[in-house]
Motif scaffolding. Structure first.
Motif, mmCIF file in Angstrom:
data_model
loop_
_atom_site.group_PDB
_atom_site.id
_atom_site.type_symbol
_atom_site.label_atom_id
_atom_site.label_comp_id
_atom_site.label_asym_id
_atom_site.label_seq_id
_atom_site.Cartn_x
_atom_site.Cartn_y
_atom_site.Cartn_z
ATOM 1 N N CYS A 32 0.833 -1.212 0.000
ATOM 2 C CA CYS A 32 0.000 0.000 0.000
ATOM 3 C C CYS A 32 0.866 1.260 0.000
ATOM 4 C CB CYS A 32 -0.921 0.008 1.217
ATOM 5 S SG CYS A 32 -2.221 -1.229 1.147
ATOM 6 N N VAL A 33 1.888 1.271 0.819
ATOM 7 C CA VAL A 33 2.787 2.428 0.869
ATOM 8 C C VAL A 33 3.495 2.596 -0.460
ATOM 9 C CG1 VAL A 33 4.893 3.317 1.958
ATOM 10 C CG2 VAL A 33 3.076 2.345 3.370
ATOM 11 N N TRP A 34 3.921 1.492 -1.070
ATOM 12 C CA TRP A 34 4.609 1.566 -2.358
ATOM 13 C C TRP A 34 3.687 2.140 -3.429
ATOM 14 C CZ3 TRP A 34 3.856 -1.317 -6.942
ATOM 15 C CH2 TRP A 34 4.836 -1.114 -7.910
ATOM 16 N N ILE A 35 2.424 1.702 -3.467
ATOM 17 C CA ILE A 35 1.470 2.217 -4.456
ATOM 18 C C ILE A 35 1.258 3.711 -4.263
ATOM 19 C CG2 ILE A 35 -0.984 2.172 -5.114
ATOM 20 C CD1 ILE A 35 0.515 -0.087 -6.344
ATOM 21 N N ILE A 36 1.149 4.169 -3.026
ATOM 22 C CA ILE A 36 0.947 5.594 -2.749
ATOM 23 C C ILE A 36 2.162 6.399 -3.197
ATOM 24 C CG2 ILE A 36 0.703 7.288 -0.885
ATOM 25 C CD1 ILE A 36 -1.051 5.154 0.545
ATOM 26 N N VAL A 37 3.355 5.930 -2.904
ATOM 27 C CA VAL A 37 4.580 6.651 -3.275
ATOM 28 C C VAL A 37 4.721 6.723 -4.787
ATOM 29 C CG1 VAL A 37 7.104 6.524 -3.208
ATOM 30 C CG2 VAL A 37 5.788 6.183 -1.122
ATOM 31 N N VAL A 38 4.484 5.605 -5.474
ATOM 32 C CA VAL A 38 4.623 5.589 -6.926
ATOM 33 C C VAL A 38 3.566 6.468 -7.576
ATOM 34 C CG1 VAL A 38 4.395 4.104 -8.968
ATOM 35 C CG2 VAL A 38 5.793 3.378 -7.047
ATOM 36 N N SER A 39 2.349 6.450 -7.080
ATOM 37 C CA SER A 39 1.296 7.259 -7.687
ATOM 38 C C SER A 39 1.499 8.742 -7.428
ATOM 39 C CB SER A 39 -0.074 6.827 -7.176
ATOM 40 O OG SER A 39 -0.191 7.091 -5.793
ATOM 41 N N ALA A 40 2.163 9.101 -6.352
ATOM 42 C CA ALA A 40 2.420 10.509 -6.073
ATOM 43 C C ALA A 40 3.474 11.079 -7.023
ATOM 44 C CB ALA A 40 2.872 10.686 -4.631
ATOM 45 N N ARG A 41 4.309 10.237 -7.590
ATOM 46 C CA ARG A 41 5.362 10.703 -8.497
ATOM 47 C C ARG A 41 4.858 11.006 -9.897
ATOM 48 N NH1 ARG A 41 10.329 6.586 -7.113
ATOM 49 N NH2 ARG A 41 10.585 7.220 -4.948
ATOM 50 N N HIS A 42 3.715 10.459 -10.267
ATOM 51 C CA HIS A 42 3.203 10.605 -11.623
ATOM 52 C C HIS A 42 1.981 11.515 -11.628
ATOM 53 C CE1 HIS A 42 5.903 7.520 -13.097
ATOM 54 N NE2 HIS A 42 5.563 6.795 -12.041
ATOM 55 N N ALA A 43 1.939 12.413 -12.605
ATOM 56 C CA ALA A 43 0.826 13.351 -12.714
ATOM 57 C C ALA A 43 -0.398 12.642 -13.281
ATOM 58 C CB ALA A 43 1.213 14.517 -13.608
ATOM 59 N N ASP A 44 -1.558 13.074 -12.844
ATOM 60 C CA ASP A 44 -2.813 12.531 -13.330
ATOM 61 C C ASP A 44 -3.361 13.478 -14.387
ATOM 62 O OD1 ASP A 44 -5.026 10.986 -13.638
ATOM 63 O OD2 ASP A 44 -6.029 11.679 -11.825
ATOM 64 N N THR A 45 -2.890 13.299 -15.615
ATOM 65 C CA THR A 45 -3.288 14.201 -16.698
ATOM 66 C C THR A 45 -4.592 13.719 -17.313
ATOM 67 O OG1 THR A 45 -1.972 12.936 -18.263
ATOM 68 C CG2 THR A 45 -0.912 14.812 -17.227
ATOM 69 N N PRO A 46 -5.459 14.651 -17.715
ATOM 70 C CA PRO A 46 -6.717 14.236 -18.338
ATOM 71 C C PRO A 46 -6.473 13.681 -19.740
ATOM 72 C CG PRO A 46 -6.552 16.627 -18.264
ATOM 73 C CD PRO A 46 -5.379 16.091 -17.512
ATOM 74 N N LEU A 47 -7.305 12.762 -20.136
ATOM 75 C CA LEU A 47 -7.183 12.143 -21.444
ATOM 76 C C LEU A 47 -8.037 12.898 -22.453
ATOM 77 C CD1 LEU A 47 -7.555 8.406 -20.407
ATOM 78 C CD2 LEU A 47 -5.455 9.630 -20.926
ATOM 79 N N ASP A 48 -7.544 12.987 -23.675
ATOM 80 C CA ASP A 48 -8.322 13.587 -24.744
ATOM 81 C C ASP A 48 -9.266 12.534 -25.309
ATOM 82 O OD1 ASP A 48 -7.049 16.030 -24.541
ATOM 83 O OD2 ASP A 48 -5.407 15.387 -25.848
ATOM 84 N N THR A 49 -10.559 12.798 -25.205
ATOM 85 C CA THR A 49 -11.545 11.870 -25.743
ATOM 86 C C THR A 49 -12.443 12.607 -26.719
ATOM 87 O OG1 THR A 49 -13.079 12.320 -23.943
ATOM 88 C CG2 THR A 49 -11.570 10.484 -23.636
ATOM 89 N N SER A 50 -13.084 11.876 -27.581
ATOM 90 C CA SER A 50 -13.954 12.500 -28.570
ATOM 91 C C SER A 50 -15.306 12.878 -27.958
ATOM 92 C CB SER A 50 -14.157 11.559 -29.754
ATOM 93 O OG SER A 50 -14.760 10.361 -29.306
ATOM 94 N N HIS A 51 -15.682 12.261 -26.857
ATOM 95 C CA HIS A 51 -16.963 12.540 -26.206
ATOM 96 C C HIS A 51 -16.718 13.262 -24.880
ATOM 97 C CE1 HIS A 51 -18.829 9.916 -29.120
ATOM 98 N NE2 HIS A 51 -17.951 8.979 -28.819
ATOM 99 N N THR A 52 -16.447 14.547 -24.971
ATOM 100 C CA THR A 52 -16.123 15.298 -23.759
ATOM 101 C C THR A 52 -17.361 15.763 -23.009
ATOM 102 O OG1 THR A 52 -15.952 17.324 -25.043
ATOM 103 C CG2 THR A 52 -13.919 16.088 -24.649
ATOM 104 N N GLU A 53 -18.553 15.688 -23.654
ATOM 105 C CA GLU A 53 -19.759 16.166 -22.996
ATOM 106 C C GLU A 53 -20.401 15.104 -22.123
ATOM 107 O OE1 GLU A 53 -22.322 17.664 -25.979
ATOM 108 O OE2 GLU A 53 -20.904 19.149 -26.671
ATOM 109 N N THR A 54 -19.979 13.861 -22.242
ATOM 110 C CA THR A 54 -20.548 12.788 -21.433
ATOM 111 C C THR A 54 -19.442 11.999 -20.755
ATOM 112 O OG1 THR A 54 -20.526 11.226 -23.268
ATOM 113 C CG2 THR A 54 -22.526 12.529 -22.984
ATOM 114 N N VAL A 55 -19.798 11.414 -19.641
ATOM 115 C CA VAL A 55 -18.904 10.525 -18.918
ATOM 116 C C VAL A 55 -19.633 9.199 -18.789
ATOM 117 C CG1 VAL A 55 -17.674 10.117 -16.765
ATOM 118 C CG2 VAL A 55 -17.875 12.442 -17.665
#
Length: 70
Positions: A32-55
């Motif tokens: 759990c600690v390893w997953i938290i440390v690794v995820s903190a190092r990488h940015a959570d950038t939004p993905l470009d999708t063709s359907h931006t008006e719906t989720v």
């Protein structure tokens, strides 16, 4: 009156299942600690999708009753 004889493997620290449980618990906490440390190092950038008006097919913004949805 002498004390009743005890089994040689009766102590808590001589139980292999207990040590296995402790090892699994420590490994899961370290994971759990390893997953938290690794995820903190990488940015959570939004993905470009063709359907931006719906989720997942649901509109991302509220529509009024007087406006027509696109």
């Amino acid at each position: 009156m002498p004390a009743p004889p005890t089994k040689p493997g009766g102590r808590w620290y001589r139980q292999p299942v207990l040590w296995l449980g402790i090892a699994v618990f420590i490994a899961s906490m370290a994971g759990c600690v390893w997953i938290i440390v690794v995820s903190a190092r990488h940015a959570d950038t939004p993905l470009d999708t063709s359907h931006t008006e719906t989720v997942f097919g649901v509109p991302a913004s509220a529509h009024g009753s007087r406006t027509k949805p696109r």
